[in-house]
Enzyme design. Structure first.
Site, mmCIF file in Angstrom:
data_model
loop_
_atom_site.group_PDB
_atom_site.id
_atom_site.type_symbol
_atom_site.label_atom_id
_atom_site.label_comp_id
_atom_site.label_asym_id
_atom_site.label_seq_id
_atom_site.Cartn_x
_atom_site.Cartn_y
_atom_site.Cartn_z
ATOM 1 N N ASN A 12 0.864 -1.180 0.000
ATOM 2 C CA ASN A 12 0.000 0.000 0.000
ATOM 3 C C ASN A 12 0.899 1.228 0.000
ATOM 4 O OD1 ASN A 12 -1.764 2.078 0.504
ATOM 5 N ND2 ASN A 12 -2.355 1.385 2.560
ATOM 6 N N TRP A 13 0.960 1.893 -1.134
ATOM 7 C CA TRP A 13 1.873 3.041 -1.258
ATOM 8 C C TRP A 13 1.324 4.299 -0.587
ATOM 9 C CZ3 TRP A 13 5.135 3.560 -6.367
ATOM 10 C CH2 TRP A 13 5.997 2.450 -6.451
ATOM 11 N N LYS A 14 0.061 4.272 -0.192
ATOM 12 C CA LYS A 14 -0.554 5.448 0.437
ATOM 13 C C LYS A 14 -0.311 6.673 -0.456
ATOM 14 C CE LYS A 14 0.022 3.125 4.834
ATOM 15 N NZ LYS A 14 0.183 3.207 6.276
ATOM 16 N N HIS A 99 -9.354 1.440 5.198
ATOM 17 C CA HIS A 99 -8.058 1.646 5.871
ATOM 18 C C HIS A 99 -8.237 2.635 7.019
ATOM 19 C CE1 HIS A 99 -3.906 2.608 6.672
ATOM 20 N NE2 HIS A 99 -3.580 1.525 6.007
ATOM 21 N N GLU A 101 -6.494 4.956 8.019
ATOM 22 C CA GLU A 101 -6.189 6.355 7.676
ATOM 23 C C GLU A 101 -7.371 7.011 6.971
ATOM 24 O OE1 GLU A 101 -2.502 5.457 5.716
ATOM 25 O OE2 GLU A 101 -1.611 4.945 7.652
ATOM 26 N N GLU A 169 -4.990 -4.738 10.667
ATOM 27 C CA GLU A 169 -3.962 -3.721 10.856
ATOM 28 C C GLU A 169 -4.232 -2.963 12.151
ATOM 29 O OE1 GLU A 169 -2.134 -2.741 6.717
ATOM 30 O OE2 GLU A 169 -3.672 -1.276 7.187
ATOM 31 N N GLY A 175 3.034 2.242 10.938
ATOM 32 C CA GLY A 175 4.029 3.310 10.828
ATOM 33 C C GLY A 175 4.763 3.612 12.122
ATOM 34 N N SER A 214 3.834 -2.082 10.233
ATOM 35 C CA SER A 214 5.283 -2.114 10.498
ATOM 36 C C SER A 214 5.948 -3.424 10.084
ATOM 37 C CB SER A 214 5.577 -1.808 11.976
ATOM 38 O OG SER A 214 5.195 -0.473 12.288
ATOM 39 N N GLY A 235 3.059 -1.127 4.180
ATOM 40 C CA GLY A 235 3.089 0.290 3.838
ATOM 41 C C GLY A 235 4.484 0.713 3.435
ATOM 42 N N GLY A 236 5.192 1.370 4.359
ATOM 43 C CA GLY A 236 6.482 1.990 4.064
ATOM 44 C C GLY A 236 7.480 1.080 3.358
HETATM 45 P P1 13P Z 1 3.354 0.446 7.548
HETATM 46 O O1 13P Z 1 3.837 -0.860 6.934
HETATM 47 O O2 13P Z 1 4.069 1.640 6.990
HETATM 48 O O3 13P Z 1 3.319 0.373 9.034
HETATM 49 O O4 13P Z 1 1.819 0.609 7.060
HETATM 50 C C1 13P Z 1 0.942 -0.443 7.189
HETATM 51 C C2 13P Z 1 -0.308 -0.097 6.479
HETATM 52 O O5 13P Z 1 -1.044 0.779 6.902
HETATM 53 C C3 13P Z 1 -0.609 -0.818 5.237
HETATM 54 O O6 13P Z 1 -1.903 -0.556 4.793
#
Ligand code: 13P
Length: 254
Positions: A12-14, A99, A101, A169, A175, A214, A235-236
């Site tokens: 997920n590149w957000k 999600h 966020e 999640e 994050g 994470s 994510g990251g």
């Molecule tokens: P991180 O891997 O950056 O913690 O993000 C997880 C996430 O929200 C994937 O949707």
């Protein structure tokens, strides 16, 4: 006997990634082609602006693409929004809905998420539904209750099991570099598997349960070995092919 589930490793590149970052998608595509992910399916959910260009790069590739959100309606006067049909048209196979966020930044409710999931099905996409408890809920021992309620209220009735992926999640792990214990993940995923029996059409054993929060090359082995974990939503660490690669490789020797 439990059905065989094909693991899914999804990035997920957000709100990250411009045209220059298509090179990372090409590199991930090449890793997939070389068999680096073993038995796992791999998907990347870039920002919508990159979807069509990414789809061109991934034509003839097993790398799948997804959107990060969709509107419930198929079209109309919704400035700035993107319909599930548009994601499908641009080359997506998946869309992430719910999600944390989106829930936090856009006040999305479970009812909103359910409407988005229904839209995804209507458009021919598979759904990656995110659920997870806050730090306060975790500390109060309310994680199962919270996630159970999210599941019950966010899933369209009778959603086909083979079109559904759940991403657990925990918000406090996203994050932050903090991750749950393997035991916590296993307990939550076992609970999700049981709860899904009430909510899906077809066998709940066909639904893939991802862990997200994470996940990094250094902890993928520990986290993804938990029982009932069928992959991960990253994510990251999905933004750079060289960091995503070792996570994909978790499934290369299975
Ligand atoms: P991180 O891997 O950056 O913690 O993000 C997880 C996430 O929200 C994937 O949707």
């Amino acid at each position: 006997m439990a059905e065989q589930r094909r693991p899914l490793v999804a990035g997920n590149w957000k709100m990250n990634g411009c045209v220059a970052d298509l090179d990372e998608i090409a590199a991930i595509r090449d890793h997939v082609a070389s068999g680096a992910a073993g038995i796992a399916e791999v998907a990347v959910c870039p920002p919508a602006t990159l979807l069509m260009a990414a789809a061109r790069l991934c034509a003839d590739s097993a790398l799948r693409l997804g959107g990060q959100d969709c509107h419930a309606a198929p079209n109309g006067a919704h400035t700035g929004d993107i319909a599930a049909e548009m994601l499908k048209d641009a080359g997506a196979s998946y869309v992430i809905v719910g999600h944390s966020e989106r829930r936090a930044d856009h006040a999305e409710t479970d009812a909103d998420v359910r409407a988005k999931a229904a839209a995804a099905l209507r458009a021919g996409l598979s759904v990656i539904l995110c659920v997870g408890e806050s730090r306060a809920e975790h500390e109060a021992g309310e994680a199962l209750a919270k996630v159970g309620a999210q599941l019950a209220q966010s899933l369209p009735e009778g959603i086909p099991a083979d079109r559904l992926v759940i991403a657990y999640e925990p918000i406090w792990a996203i994050g932050t570099g903090v991750t749950p214990t393997r035991g916590h993940i296993a307990a939550m995923h076992g609970f999700l598997r049981d709860e899904l029996r009430h909510h899906v059409a077809g066998s709940a054993d066909a639904v893939r349960l991802l862990y997200g929060g994470s996940v990094k090359p250094g902890n993928a082995d520990e986290l993804l070995n938990a029982s009932n974990v069928d992959g991960t939503l990253v994510g990251g660490a999905s933004l750079k092919a060289e960091e995503f690669l070792p996570i994909m490789q978790f499934y290369s020797n299975r």
